[in-house]
Design a protein around this motif. Structure first.
Motif, mmCIF file in Angstrom:
data_model
loop_
_atom_site.group_PDB
_atom_site.id
_atom_site.type_symbol
_atom_site.label_atom_id
_atom_site.label_comp_id
_atom_site.label_asym_id
_atom_site.label_seq_id
_atom_site.Cartn_x
_atom_site.Cartn_y
_atom_site.Cartn_z
ATOM 1 N N ASP A 118 0.852 -1.191 0.000
ATOM 2 C CA ASP A 118 0.000 0.000 0.000
ATOM 3 C C ASP A 118 0.886 1.238 0.000
ATOM 4 N N LEU A 119 0.819 2.018 -1.072
ATOM 5 C CA LEU A 119 1.631 3.223 -1.205
ATOM 6 C C LEU A 119 0.823 4.445 -0.807
ATOM 7 N N LEU A 120 1.407 5.305 0.016
ATOM 8 C CA LEU A 120 0.725 6.517 0.456
ATOM 9 C C LEU A 120 0.354 7.387 -0.746
ATOM 10 N N ASP A 121 -0.891 7.823 -0.782
ATOM 11 C CA ASP A 121 -1.343 8.770 -1.805
ATOM 12 C C ASP A 121 -1.073 10.176 -1.280
ATOM 13 N N ASN A 122 0.021 10.752 -1.750
ATOM 14 C CA ASN A 122 0.438 12.055 -1.223
ATOM 15 C C ASN A 122 -0.497 13.186 -1.609
ATOM 16 N N SER A 123 -1.393 12.941 -2.548
ATOM 17 C CA SER A 123 -2.329 13.990 -2.956
ATOM 18 C C SER A 123 -3.579 14.026 -2.090
ATOM 19 N N SER A 124 -3.744 13.029 -1.228
ATOM 20 C CA SER A 124 -4.957 12.955 -0.417
ATOM 21 C C SER A 124 -4.778 13.692 0.904
ATOM 22 N N PRO A 125 -5.880 14.179 1.489
ATOM 23 C CA PRO A 125 -5.790 14.832 2.802
ATOM 24 C C PRO A 125 -5.363 13.837 3.878
ATOM 25 N N ILE A 126 -4.618 14.315 4.865
ATOM 26 C CA ILE A 126 -4.214 13.478 5.988
ATOM 27 C C ILE A 126 -5.300 13.512 7.051
ATOM 28 N N LEU A 127 -5.677 12.344 7.536
ATOM 29 C CA LEU A 127 -6.684 12.249 8.593
ATOM 30 C C LEU A 127 -6.009 12.403 9.950
ATOM 31 N N THR A 128 -6.359 13.457 10.667
ATOM 32 C CA THR A 128 -5.863 13.674 12.028
ATOM 33 C C THR A 128 -7.033 14.147 12.893
ATOM 34 N N ARG A 129 -6.805 14.217 14.197
ATOM 35 C CA ARG A 129 -7.807 14.717 15.139
ATOM 36 C C ARG A 129 -7.166 15.772 16.025
ATOM 37 N N THR A 130 -7.895 16.820 16.306
ATOM 38 C CA THR A 130 -7.348 17.892 17.152
ATOM 39 C C THR A 130 -7.086 17.401 18.568
ATOM 40 N N ALA A 131 -7.833 16.412 19.035
ATOM 41 C CA ALA A 131 -7.677 15.939 20.413
ATOM 42 C C ALA A 131 -6.602 14.867 20.551
ATOM 43 N N LEU A 132 -6.022 14.424 19.429
ATOM 44 C CA LEU A 132 -5.068 13.324 19.458
ATOM 45 C C LEU A 132 -3.775 13.716 18.750
ATOM 46 N N SER A 133 -2.679 13.108 19.171
ATOM 47 C CA SER A 133 -1.407 13.353 18.488
ATOM 48 C C SER A 133 -1.411 12.653 17.133
ATOM 49 N N ALA A 134 -0.539 13.103 16.230
ATOM 50 C CA ALA A 134 -0.460 12.529 14.892
ATOM 51 C C ALA A 134 0.979 12.159 14.574
#
Length: 208
Positions: A144-160
């Motif tokens: 599985d290769l990272l799609d660099n054009s896609s938005p990164i899923l993160t949460r404000t309440a959690l570290s990334a």
């Protein structure tokens, strides 16, 4: 088939058993209602087989279409997931990947997470993965290769955490078989020039 991979770090105050129980129980019962989900697999990392401790779980989600994937992450179900996540997580980060359709499920998995600074991805990584699969006698391998054009899923309440540029998973009929193969996978990485990676052993849990 669109796919998303998300990397989880468990809440420090929880035992690994408590983390796994909440993730595969309460949280999974919410997540299966995401619009357009075709397959949902959880990979519960076995900590004894890696010197790293920043990944405790790997989520694999396949969707019917990109439109459904985008709609799912903006849905009321996603809002419920966000509320539940701090109850068992300290960290979360994910993104779309270039991937194949789901392979046959197997309980044991060896994951190779390739660091972003690596120079070897794409065709070279695929060739290495298929060669390594034969050497370690894995039942299946997925790259599985990272799609660099896609938005990164993160949460404000959690570290990334920083996302790997690629994730290679080798499938085995049991967790002990995967554990036994982990050191052979580490040795095989020496033949992959330019790659810096971390190896994890995990138990796959099929939700959908």
């Amino acid at each position: 088939m669109p796919k998303r991979i998300t990397y989880l770090t468990k809440r420090e105050s929880l035992s690994r058993a408590e983390f796994s129980e909440h993730w595969s129980g309460v949280h999974a019962r919410i997540a299966i209602n995401l619009p357009g989900v075709l397959a949902y697999r959880q990979n519960h990392v076995i900590p004894d087989f890696s010197s790293e401790n920043d990944v405790d779980g790997i989520v694999e989600l396949w969707f019917t279409s990109e439109a459904d994937a985008s709609a799912g992450f903006g849905s009321e179900v996603a809002d419920r997931l966000i509320v539940d996540e701090p109850r068992f997580l300290d960290g979360l980060a994910g993104a779309a990947v270039d991937a194949t359709d789901p392979l046959p499920a197997q309980p044991g998995k060896v994951w190779v997470l390739v660091q972003p600074s690596s120079t070897t991805v794409g065709a070279d990584l695929n060739r290495w993965a298929n060669s390594a699969r034969a050497d370690i006698r894995a039942l299946h391998v997925a790259v599985d290769l990272l799609d660099n054009s896609s938005p990164i899923l993160t949460r404000t309440a959690l570290s990334a955490r920083e996302l790997p540029s690629a994730a290679v998973s080798f499938a085995f009929a049991s967790v002990p078989e995967a554990s036994a193969a982990a050191e052979r996978v580490r040795r095989a990485l020496a033949t992959l020039a330019g790659a810096r990676a971390t190896v994890y052993v995990a138990e796959e849990v099929v939700i959908v």
